[in-house]
Write an enzyme that holds these catalytic residues in place. Structure first.
Site, PDB file in Angstrom:
ATOM      1  N   LYS A  74      21.959  61.100  42.333  1.00 15.97           N
ATOM      2  CA  LYS A  74      20.705  60.529  42.835  1.00 15.97           C
ATOM      3  C   LYS A  74      19.831  61.528  43.596  1.00 15.97           C
ATOM      4  O   LYS A  74      18.607  61.441  43.550  1.00 15.97           O
ATOM      5  CB  LYS A  74      21.002  59.339  43.756  1.00 15.97           C
ATOM      6  CG  LYS A  74      21.408  58.085  43.022  1.00 15.97           C
ATOM      7  CD  LYS A  74      21.599  56.945  44.008  1.00 15.97           C
ATOM      8  CE  LYS A  74      21.813  55.647  43.287  1.00 15.97           C
ATOM      9  NZ  LYS A  74      21.876  54.499  44.182  1.00 15.97           N
ATOM     10  N   ASP A 110      16.195  50.972  44.812  1.00 11.43           N
ATOM     11  CA  ASP A 110      17.294  50.377  45.597  1.00 11.43           C
ATOM     12  C   ASP A 110      16.768  49.624  46.818  1.00 11.43           C
ATOM     13  O   ASP A 110      17.112  48.470  47.051  1.00 11.43           O
ATOM     14  CB  ASP A 110      18.264  51.462  46.078  1.00 11.43           C
ATOM     15  CG  ASP A 110      19.163  51.954  44.960  1.00 11.43           C
ATOM     16  OD1 ASP A 110      19.418  51.186  44.013  1.00 11.43           O
ATOM     17  OD2 ASP A 110      19.616  53.112  45.039  1.00 11.43           O
TER      18      ASP A 110
END
Ligand code: ATR
Length: 286
Positions: A74, A110
């Protein structure tokens, strides 16, 4: 999409991670494409860290519509992308890439997914204080979104207090939200918990069945929401105690669903069909 329906018009999206065998995102995203009758297929890609740069090149070379990105890529994927959303820049992490004719745009859904799950639950920014346990990557995404949406005051509680302070320093100028930090022992502080409307666990504690830290569950307001970003084991050890204290709870499936719904919309431009996505996700997690 049924295998027989794959044809020359089919677009491919996927997820890059290592390990990847556990991912439930294919079930959720393929159910969404099917429900909306969209010609897309979502597949898992095991991408070793040493192959990340070439895998990103592969998005362009193979004309993938985009990918999700999970552990451990990520943060490192950022250097290989062309542009980033504000959210991804602020969190220094990307979980969704969109391929715009070879131009790779990185976003992070997210935190916004977390927010959407709160809004779906009905918790508004004005409802009281927030305690965020943990100061790692997932805490960062959640913190940024909470602050941008005006939730707070927020207290970051972490085992390593230096990391909580570093998180506070990174974001104290982001908005008007009042931020503070406390060590883990403070979870027994009744005064803080009496004012709290939302307590989030972003640590991995409980993942292997271990007990959660002592926390004065009983002093929290009756309508305090306990939110664990973990979803295994069910209920997680953080939520097991909340359940005993008859508090309301959400687990990481809610965030997983909504981050996926936002990624779906980024790739397709279509609003996500939450009901079939939730059904497929929960079934895949059983
Ligand atoms: P993620 O990206 O999932 O957030 P991470 O960046 O590794 O994962 O962060 C893990 C978080 O869980 C950290 O806040 C960590 O606390 P420290 O900063 O003190 O390491 C917390 N954590 C993990 N195991 C823990 C444990 N046994 N007790 C307390 N906190 C723990």
């Amino acid at each position: 999409m049924a295998v027989q329906a794959i044809n020359g018009q089919t677009r491919i999206v996927g997820i890059f991670g290592d390990p990847i065998a556990h991912t439930r995102s294919p079930a959720m995203q393929n159910a969404a494409f099917q429900a909306c009758n969209l010609p897309y297929v979502y597949v898992p890609y095991l991408v070793r860290p040493s192959e990340l740069s070439r895998a990103v090149q592969g998005i362009r070379a193979l004309n993938l519509a985009g990918v999700n990105v999970t552990v451990p890529h990520k943060e490192r994927i950022i250097r290989y992308l062309d542009t980033l959303s504000d959210e991804a820049t602020l969190c220094r992490a990307v979980n969704t890439v969109v391929n715009r004719e070879g131009h790779l745009f990185g976003d992070n859904t997210d935190g916004r997914g977390f927010l959407q799950s709160l809004q779906e639950y009905g918790l508004s920014p004005t409802q009281g204080e927030v305690v965020l346990i943990g100061a790692g990557g997932s805490a960062r995404a959640v913190l940024v979104s909470l602050m941008r949406a005006g939730y707070g005051p927020i207290t970051i509680v972490n085992r390593t207090i230096a990391k909580a302070k570093s998180l506070l320093r990174s974001y104290c100028n982001l908005g008007k939200t009042q931020l503070s930090t406390l060590p883990l022992g403070a979870l027994q502080d009744a005064q803080l918990l009496k004012r709290t409307s939302l307590i989030i666990n972003s640590t991995s504690v409980g993942l292997h069945g271990e007990d959660f830290f002592p926390l004065a569950y009983g002093v929290t307001p009756r309508n305090c929401l306990f939110y664990d970003l973990l979803y295994r084991p069910e209920p997680t050890s953080f939520l097991r105690r909340a359940q005993k204290a008859r508090r309301t709870m959400l687990d990481g499936r809610a965030m997983l669903l909504h981050q996926g719904a936002l990624a779906f919309t980024l790739w397709t431009g279509v609003s996500a069909p939450l009901i079939p996505m939730r059904g497929a996700l929960f079934k895949a997690l059983q």
